[in-house]
Design a protein around this motif. Structure first.
Motif, PDB file in Angstrom:
ATOM      1  N   GLU A 429       0.836  -1.213   0.000  1.00  0.00           N
ATOM      2  CA  GLU A 429       0.000   0.000   0.000  1.00  0.00           C
ATOM      3  C   GLU A 429       0.870   1.262   0.000  1.00  0.00           C
ATOM      4  O   GLU A 429       1.930   1.305   0.645  1.00  0.00           O
ATOM      5  CB  GLU A 429      -0.909   0.015   1.231  1.00  0.00           C
ATOM      6  CG  GLU A 429      -1.996  -1.042   1.217  1.00  0.00           C
ATOM      7  CD  GLU A 429      -3.105  -0.735   0.225  1.00  0.00           C
ATOM      8  OE1 GLU A 429      -3.167   0.421  -0.253  1.00  0.00           O
ATOM      9  OE2 GLU A 429      -3.891  -1.647  -0.081  1.00  0.00           O
ATOM     10  N   TYR A 431       2.480   2.694  -2.514  1.00  0.00           N
ATOM     11  CA  TYR A 431       3.530   2.802  -3.526  1.00  0.00           C
ATOM     12  C   TYR A 431       2.931   3.100  -4.898  1.00  0.00           C
ATOM     13  O   TYR A 431       1.846   2.619  -5.243  1.00  0.00           O
ATOM     14  CB  TYR A 431       4.356   1.514  -3.602  1.00  0.00           C
ATOM     15  CG  TYR A 431       5.402   1.418  -2.512  1.00  0.00           C
ATOM     16  CD1 TYR A 431       6.681   1.916  -2.701  1.00  0.00           C
ATOM     17  CD2 TYR A 431       5.090   0.822  -1.282  1.00  0.00           C
ATOM     18  CE1 TYR A 431       7.643   1.818  -1.703  1.00  0.00           C
ATOM     19  CE2 TYR A 431       6.037   0.718  -0.276  1.00  0.00           C
ATOM     20  CZ  TYR A 431       7.315   1.218  -0.496  1.00  0.00           C
ATOM     21  OH  TYR A 431       8.255   1.127   0.489  1.00  0.00           O
ATOM     22  N   THR A 432       3.690   3.876  -5.654  1.00  0.00           N
ATOM     23  CA  THR A 432       3.267   4.262  -7.002  1.00  0.00           C
ATOM     24  C   THR A 432       4.358   3.893  -7.996  1.00  0.00           C
ATOM     25  O   THR A 432       5.548   4.079  -7.730  1.00  0.00           O
ATOM     26  CB  THR A 432       3.002   5.777  -7.092  1.00  0.00           C
ATOM     27  OG1 THR A 432       2.004   6.130  -6.128  1.00  0.00           O
ATOM     28  CG2 THR A 432       2.517   6.162  -8.484  1.00  0.00           C
ATOM     29  N   TYR A 433       3.927   3.396  -9.114  1.00  0.00           N
ATOM     30  CA  TYR A 433       4.855   3.045 -10.195  1.00  0.00           C
ATOM     31  C   TYR A 433       5.406   4.344 -10.772  1.00  0.00           C
ATOM     32  O   TYR A 433       4.666   5.176 -11.269  1.00  0.00           O
ATOM     33  CB  TYR A 433       4.108   2.225 -11.242  1.00  0.00           C
ATOM     34  CG  TYR A 433       4.944   1.683 -12.373  1.00  0.00           C
ATOM     35  CD1 TYR A 433       6.342   1.657 -12.328  1.00  0.00           C
ATOM     36  CD2 TYR A 433       4.326   1.184 -13.516  1.00  0.00           C
ATOM     37  CE1 TYR A 433       7.070   1.152 -13.370  1.00  0.00           C
ATOM     38  CE2 TYR A 433       5.054   0.665 -14.571  1.00  0.00           C
ATOM     39  CZ  TYR A 433       6.436   0.658 -14.503  1.00  0.00           C
ATOM     40  OH  TYR A 433       7.166   0.172 -15.539  1.00  0.00           O
ATOM     41  N   GLU A 436       5.590   4.303 -15.886  1.00  0.00           N
ATOM     42  CA  GLU A 436       4.942   3.194 -16.558  1.00  0.00           C
ATOM     43  C   GLU A 436       5.630   2.927 -17.893  1.00  0.00           C
ATOM     44  O   GLU A 436       5.977   3.858 -18.618  1.00  0.00           O
ATOM     45  CB  GLU A 436       3.454   3.478 -16.774  1.00  0.00           C
ATOM     46  CG  GLU A 436       2.654   3.485 -15.490  1.00  0.00           C
ATOM     47  CD  GLU A 436       1.157   3.332 -15.717  1.00  0.00           C
ATOM     48  OE1 GLU A 436       0.773   3.152 -16.887  1.00  0.00           O
ATOM     49  OE2 GLU A 436       0.404   3.375 -14.738  1.00  0.00           O
ATOM     50  N   GLN A 455       0.156   0.260 -13.876  1.00  0.00           N
ATOM     51  CA  GLN A 455      -0.375   0.143 -12.512  1.00  0.00           C
ATOM     52  C   GLN A 455      -1.872   0.366 -12.513  1.00  0.00           C
ATOM     53  O   GLN A 455      -2.395   1.258 -13.191  1.00  0.00           O
ATOM     54  CB  GLN A 455       0.288   1.161 -11.582  1.00  0.00           C
ATOM     55  CG  GLN A 455      -0.211   1.053 -10.133  1.00  0.00           C
ATOM     56  CD  GLN A 455       0.556   1.957  -9.178  1.00  0.00           C
ATOM     57  OE1 GLN A 455       1.369   2.768  -9.602  1.00  0.00           O
ATOM     58  NE2 GLN A 455       0.310   1.808  -7.881  1.00  0.00           N
ATOM     59  N   ASN A 458      -3.379  -1.063  -6.449  1.00  0.00           N
ATOM     60  CA  ASN A 458      -2.150  -1.548  -5.814  1.00  0.00           C
ATOM     61  C   ASN A 458      -1.593  -2.780  -6.544  1.00  0.00           C
ATOM     62  O   ASN A 458      -0.951  -3.649  -5.949  1.00  0.00           O
ATOM     63  CB  ASN A 458      -2.395  -1.875  -4.341  1.00  0.00           C
ATOM     64  CG  ASN A 458      -3.301  -3.087  -4.173  1.00  0.00           C
ATOM     65  OD1 ASN A 458      -4.157  -3.338  -5.008  1.00  0.00           O
ATOM     66  ND2 ASN A 458      -3.113  -3.802  -3.065  1.00  0.00           N
ATOM     67  N   LEU A 498       9.204   1.622  -7.792  1.00  0.00           N
ATOM     68  CA  LEU A 498       8.072   2.092  -7.003  1.00  0.00           C
ATOM     69  C   LEU A 498       8.533   3.137  -5.987  1.00  0.00           C
ATOM     70  O   LEU A 498       9.591   2.977  -5.376  1.00  0.00           O
ATOM     71  CB  LEU A 498       7.416   0.935  -6.265  1.00  0.00           C
ATOM     72  CG  LEU A 498       6.989  -0.293  -7.096  1.00  0.00           C
ATOM     73  CD1 LEU A 498       6.475  -1.394  -6.160  1.00  0.00           C
ATOM     74  CD2 LEU A 498       5.926   0.087  -8.116  1.00  0.00           C
ATOM     75  N   LYS A 500       7.216   5.896  -2.734  1.00  0.00           N
ATOM     76  CA  LYS A 500       6.160   6.094  -1.720  1.00  0.00           C
ATOM     77  C   LYS A 500       6.113   7.541  -1.282  1.00  0.00           C
ATOM     78  O   LYS A 500       7.166   8.139  -1.064  1.00  0.00           O
ATOM     79  CB  LYS A 500       6.434   5.186  -0.520  1.00  0.00           C
ATOM     80  CG  LYS A 500       5.315   5.111   0.504  1.00  0.00           C
ATOM     81  CD  LYS A 500       5.628   4.072   1.558  1.00  0.00           C
ATOM     82  CE  LYS A 500       4.478   3.917   2.534  1.00  0.00           C
ATOM     83  NZ  LYS A 500       4.741   2.898   3.564  1.00  0.00           N
TER      84      LYS A 500
END
Length: 500
Positions: A429, A431-433, A436, A455, A458, A498, A500
């Protein structure tokens, strides 16, 4: 002496019986692995039987008449070795060579090949063969069932082992009694026994000759190194069968022989033909999985490997080419090759993975890999497991040398192929890519690639689709193939970052 395949010593000529009585052929390479100043070939042939062609280059030639004979002379100077390219076709497909044959056409050679074997009785079923075939086909319900049972019985139960039976037998296939008793032989023996089996079952079947590994030029010289079987089905057409090349393969004719010339020995004669391209879908590899990335970098998940056709045979080889005691280790090695910390929690490859005709291969694996991802301050990085060329034994195209920007000669892969790889990774939870990846599309007539990493909530979704359209490619196909292979290889090295 002018014979390529029969080396004649002094006073040996009476021992040589021409394969096709009254006719002469020769195949003369005008290439060399070492520099050669000059090569000259001279032959004298009856004037009413000329037939020759020089391929892949030029030479100096002359013709003179000597009574009812014609003397041909061919000379080539300053011959330099050919610089080979990785995965290129056979040298004989691209290098200068001379072919001579006095056979009038392929139809004549087809009729001759059928005749020598029918006269010898190569395919006459014995009472023992008839009884065995009747018993073997008790469970067969369709034409296809019968042909599959017979082909794979010969393929899997007759050992490939050469037996010398004396001089002058080359194009005569050994008979059913010998083959069924010995249960061993080379390609022509396996083809011959299958023909006898098929005839015992009521099918119309004959032998055929082909050249595994190189092209047959359109001169009716004996450019053959392999024997196979043809059978006429209810559709009225002849279909190829190869009991030599299909042990543990879910095919009746090996698609590793697509785009290959062959000549049938059938009533009425036949012209030289070529095997068709096998659609990539017939040789699919599908790897699908789901996994979860933990905050400490551990990756836990499961995936399946499914394959068909020639790709099935490549994947299944970890079982069929190994002792049973090694099966689990061989599966485990596929993961350990990707990451030495990989642990297999469960694996399932069915009760009997060497029973290749039961169903396409299906392997299920549940695993755990500690420290799979790099974990930093508010960031993680990893390469999706299934993109890292796992089970690459089913993807021979990945070993093509993409460092070549262009090719001069035709090249080949194992077989046409479809590869589909999909993996969904649940990430921690918050985290963002970061970036892309849309590897985009590489659409070509010879090969294509589609790939992406994206993404959704999650989860990270990795998708790839690679299509290789055939086995033998022309130089102009290289950009398409190269782009597809490069894209898949690059995906295997591109990390997902990833933050955060």
């Amino acid at each position: 002496k002018g014979f390529t395949y029969a080396l004649l010593m002094q006073d040996d000529e009476e021992k040589y019986i021409p394969p096709m009585r009254g006719h002469f052929y020769d195949i003369v390479p005008f290439w060399s692995s070492q520099p050669m100043l000059e090569k000259t070939y001279i032959t004298k042939i009856p004037s009413d039987k000329p037939a020759y062609e020089f391929y892949h280059g030029e030479c100096q030639s002359s013709v003179r008449f000597d009574g009812d004979m014609t003397v041909y002379s061919f000379t080539k100077r300053n011959i330099m070795p050919i610089e080979r390219e990785p995965n290129m076709v056979a040298t004989s497909d691209i290098a200068p060579k001379l072919l001579l044959s006095t056979s009038p056409d392929w139809e004549a050679k087809s009729l001759w090949f059928m005749g020598v074997n029918e006269d010898y009785g190569s395919f006459d079923p014995t009472p023992e063969v008839q009884e065995f075939v009747n018993e073997l086909l008790k469970g067969a319900k369709t034409e296809g069932d019968s042909i599959s049972l017979l082909t794979h019985w010969v393929a899997d139960n007759m050992r490939y082992s050469g037996i010398s039976m004396g001089p002058g037998e080359g194009f005569t296939l050994h008979n059913a009694q010998m083959n069924f008793t010995d249960r061993c032989g080379v390609c022509k023996d396996k083809a011959s026994l299958l023909i006898a089996f098929l005839r015992a079952a009521g099918f119309e079947s004959y032998p055929a000759m082909t050249m595994a590994g190189s092209r047959i030029e359109d001169i009716p010289a004996d450019q053959f190194n392999h024997s196979v079987t043809v059978v006429k089905l209810a559709d009225g057409e002849y279909h190829l069968l190869d009991p030599t090349w299909v042990p543990f393969v879910r095919e009746l004719w090996s698609s590793a022989e697509q785009q290959q010339n062959y000549l049938m020995g059938v009533p009425g004669g036949a012209d030289l033909m070529i095997t068709p391209i096998s659609p990539p879908i017939n040789h699919y590899l599908r790897i699908n999985g789901t996994s979860t990335l933990l905050t400490d970098g551990t990756l836990e998940g499961e995936f399946t490997v499914a394959a068909e056709g020639q790709t099935d045979a490549s994947i299944r080889g970890i079982f069929t080419r190994a002792f049973k005691s090694e099966w689990n280790k061989n599966v485990e090695k596929e993961l350990l090759r990707i990451n030495p910390k990989a642990e297999i929690i469960e694996m399932d490859y069915g009760k009997n993975p060497i029973d290749h005709m039961a169903a396409p291969i299906l392997i299920k694996i549940k695993y755990r890999i500690p420290d799979y991802a790099f974990v930093g301050m508010n960031e993680m990085a990893f390469v999706p497991l299934l993109s890292k060329k796992i089970f690459s034994r089913g993807m021979s195209h990945l070993y093509l040398n993409t460092g070549l920007e262009e090719r001069k000669y035709s090249f080949r892969d194992r077989c046409s192929r479809l590869v589909e790889i999909n993996e969904t990774i649940t990430i921690p939870e918050g985290y963002t890519y970061l970036n892309e990846v849309d590897a985009g599309e590489s659409k070509g007539k010879a090969a294509s690639y589609q790939g992406s990493v994206s993404q959704l909530g999650n989860s990270i979704a990795m998708k790839q689709k690679i299509v290789l359209e055939k086995r033998i490619y022309e130089p102009e196909d290289w950009p398409d193939v190269r782009a597809a292979v490069k894209a898949q290889n690059e995906m295997a090295e591109t990390p997902v970052v990833l933050v955060k």
